[in-house]
Design a protein around this motif. Sequence first.
Motif, PDB file in Angstrom:
ATOM      1  N   ARG A 340       0.821  -1.218   0.000  1.00  0.00           N
ATOM      2  CA  ARG A 340       0.000   0.000   0.000  1.00  0.00           C
ATOM      3  C   ARG A 340       0.853   1.267   0.000  1.00  0.00           C
ATOM      4  O   ARG A 340       0.336   2.372  -0.178  1.00  0.00           O
ATOM      5  CB  ARG A 340      -0.920   0.013   1.221  1.00  0.00           C
ATOM      6  CG  ARG A 340      -1.936  -1.111   1.278  1.00  0.00           C
ATOM      7  CD  ARG A 340      -2.714  -1.069   2.591  1.00  0.00           C
ATOM      8  NE  ARG A 340      -1.844  -1.286   3.750  1.00  0.00           N
ATOM      9  CZ  ARG A 340      -2.228  -1.175   5.014  1.00  0.00           C
ATOM     10  NH1 ARG A 340      -3.480  -0.822   5.290  1.00  0.00           N
ATOM     11  NH2 ARG A 340      -1.375  -1.390   6.010  1.00  0.00           N
ATOM     12  N   ASP A 359       2.793   3.916 -13.678  1.00  0.00           N
ATOM     13  CA  ASP A 359       1.889   3.014 -12.952  1.00  0.00           C
ATOM     14  C   ASP A 359       1.366   3.687 -11.684  1.00  0.00           C
ATOM     15  O   ASP A 359       0.164   3.667 -11.386  1.00  0.00           O
ATOM     16  CB  ASP A 359       2.642   1.721 -12.612  1.00  0.00           C
ATOM     17  CG  ASP A 359       1.752   0.662 -11.982  1.00  0.00           C
ATOM     18  OD1 ASP A 359       0.524   0.892 -11.851  1.00  0.00           O
ATOM     19  OD2 ASP A 359       2.277  -0.406 -11.614  1.00  0.00           O
ATOM     20  N   ASN A 362      -1.147   6.438 -12.332  1.00  0.00           N
ATOM     21  CA  ASN A 362      -2.442   5.969 -12.846  1.00  0.00           C
ATOM     22  C   ASN A 362      -3.262   5.207 -11.815  1.00  0.00           C
ATOM     23  O   ASN A 362      -4.420   4.885 -12.062  1.00  0.00           O
ATOM     24  CB  ASN A 362      -2.231   5.093 -14.082  1.00  0.00           C
ATOM     25  CG  ASN A 362      -1.769   5.904 -15.288  1.00  0.00           C
ATOM     26  OD1 ASN A 362      -2.003   7.107 -15.363  1.00  0.00           O
ATOM     27  ND2 ASN A 362      -1.109   5.248 -16.236  1.00  0.00           N
ATOM     28  N   ARG A 363      -2.646   4.895 -10.668  1.00  0.00           N
ATOM     29  CA  ARG A 363      -3.375   4.161  -9.622  1.00  0.00           C
ATOM     30  C   ARG A 363      -4.123   5.109  -8.697  1.00  0.00           C
ATOM     31  O   ARG A 363      -3.815   6.290  -8.606  1.00  0.00           O
ATOM     32  CB  ARG A 363      -2.399   3.336  -8.771  1.00  0.00           C
ATOM     33  CG  ARG A 363      -1.793   2.136  -9.450  1.00  0.00           C
ATOM     34  CD  ARG A 363      -1.144   1.257  -8.403  1.00  0.00           C
ATOM     35  NE  ARG A 363      -0.311   0.232  -9.004  1.00  0.00           N
ATOM     36  CZ  ARG A 363       0.236  -0.776  -8.319  1.00  0.00           C
ATOM     37  NH1 ARG A 363       0.012  -0.872  -7.004  1.00  0.00           N
ATOM     38  NH2 ARG A 363       0.985  -1.679  -8.914  1.00  0.00           N
ATOM     39  N   SER A 364      -5.073   4.533  -7.985  1.00  0.00           N
ATOM     40  CA  SER A 364      -5.740   5.253  -6.899  1.00  0.00           C
ATOM     41  C   SER A 364      -5.116   4.783  -5.582  1.00  0.00           C
ATOM     42  O   SER A 364      -5.076   3.579  -5.308  1.00  0.00           O
ATOM     43  CB  SER A 364      -7.248   4.962  -6.893  1.00  0.00           C
ATOM     44  OG  SER A 364      -7.849   5.488  -8.059  1.00  0.00           O
ATOM     45  N   TRP A 365      -4.635   5.725  -4.784  1.00  0.00           N
ATOM     46  CA  TRP A 365      -3.959   5.401  -3.534  1.00  0.00           C
ATOM     47  C   TRP A 365      -4.777   5.912  -2.357  1.00  0.00           C
ATOM     48  O   TRP A 365      -5.392   6.970  -2.435  1.00  0.00           O
ATOM     49  CB  TRP A 365      -2.564   6.032  -3.488  1.00  0.00           C
ATOM     50  CG  TRP A 365      -1.640   5.555  -4.578  1.00  0.00           C
ATOM     51  CD1 TRP A 365      -1.484   6.109  -5.811  1.00  0.00           C
ATOM     52  CD2 TRP A 365      -0.766   4.432  -4.520  1.00  0.00           C
ATOM     53  NE1 TRP A 365      -0.554   5.402  -6.538  1.00  0.00           N
ATOM     54  CE2 TRP A 365      -0.093   4.366  -5.769  1.00  0.00           C
ATOM     55  CE3 TRP A 365      -0.470   3.470  -3.549  1.00  0.00           C
ATOM     56  CZ2 TRP A 365       0.844   3.381  -6.058  1.00  0.00           C
ATOM     57  CZ3 TRP A 365       0.471   2.491  -3.837  1.00  0.00           C
ATOM     58  CH2 TRP A 365       1.112   2.450  -5.072  1.00  0.00           C
TER      59      TRP A 365
END
Length: 396
Positions: A340, A359, A362-365
């Motif tokens: 995470r 990457d 483009n991710r949701s954190w």
Amino acid sequence: MRVLAITKIFPNSLEPLSSPFNRQQFVELAKLCELTVVEAIPYVPLAHRTRMPERAAKLSALPKRERVAGIDTHYLRQLYLPRVGTSVALPLYLASLASQPTLRRLVRESDVILGTWAYPDGCAATVMARAFGKPCAVKVHGSDVNIVAKMASARAYMRRVLPRANAMISVARPLSRLLEDMGVRAGAIHLVRNGVDTSLFRPRDRAACRDELGIAREGALIVFCGRIEPQKGVGELLTAFERVRAARPDARLALLGDGVSRELVQRVRAAQLSLPEGTLIAPGPRPLREVATWVGACDVFTLPSHNEGTPNVVLEALASGRPVVGSDVGGIPDCLADPRSGLLVPARDASALANGLVDALNRSWDAEAIVHTGPGSWEESARALFNVLEQVAGEA
């Protein structure tokens, strides 16, 4: 309890932004004990006949003593011979300590000696402590074990001296294993992780941080903070950023810090004049409070170093709820062990770094989840350090 810290990694009035991690931990440690710092600064004999290195010339203006962050700090004029290397660093350090009566008195009056940075500081602290019959602990930080210990002359001294310290303090598990490889008994190694200033580094509103810095709210922002030097992966980061821009035209990169690669950064900026203003930002070294604002403003923090210990900038990014793309070296994997928290990429690989940054962008954190993977406060870190020192003093 009277603690004497012997180290070269501590700020002074001429380098106030130096080694903020040691300053922050020592400020908290000083609330728990009577702390005095001996800071080693390079001294070149016969300087009027030789070309003195720039830093040595600058620091020669320091007084014998001053208060730094409220801590009584004495300056050790450490004999330094340019171009000689590490082989004579420990003997010269010891000769410098022994020749200054005030410093000998500080050793005599202390209850425990704390050396921070393995070589030559930690080794010198151990030898001096044993000569005066004082207990000693040595704290290692990363590059002193990951890099310096690989030099044959330094390693020979470290293998002989460091196992004789009463305790070794490591900031990360990989460093603890390397200390064992040098002959330090596992039971003498204590893990004391660095902390962060949680009043500064905490989840903050990204848009508000960008407004405070005067940069556009729109678009993705990648932030790097550290020495602008090749070993920090700055060259690979600049190459990777070109590829990131191909995938994410809205991406921007901010490089906080100073160093020998600043000229490279300026050349890249000049070559990118056709890009929108503010695409590559290089504001130089910034005070800690402003660094916290830059971290709060970013979407992704990156540290693509070739070698590292346990970098506090990574811990600060995690405490701020920002994902980290870091190289798979030193203590960085230990910081990013929880998926995470961010992504690991191979060191010295611009293509892999570019892929990792795209990457991550483009991710949701989940900011709160990232915070839970991060460190504690400096108060907690200093308390753990104090407990080790108290144990060492009590056993002695």
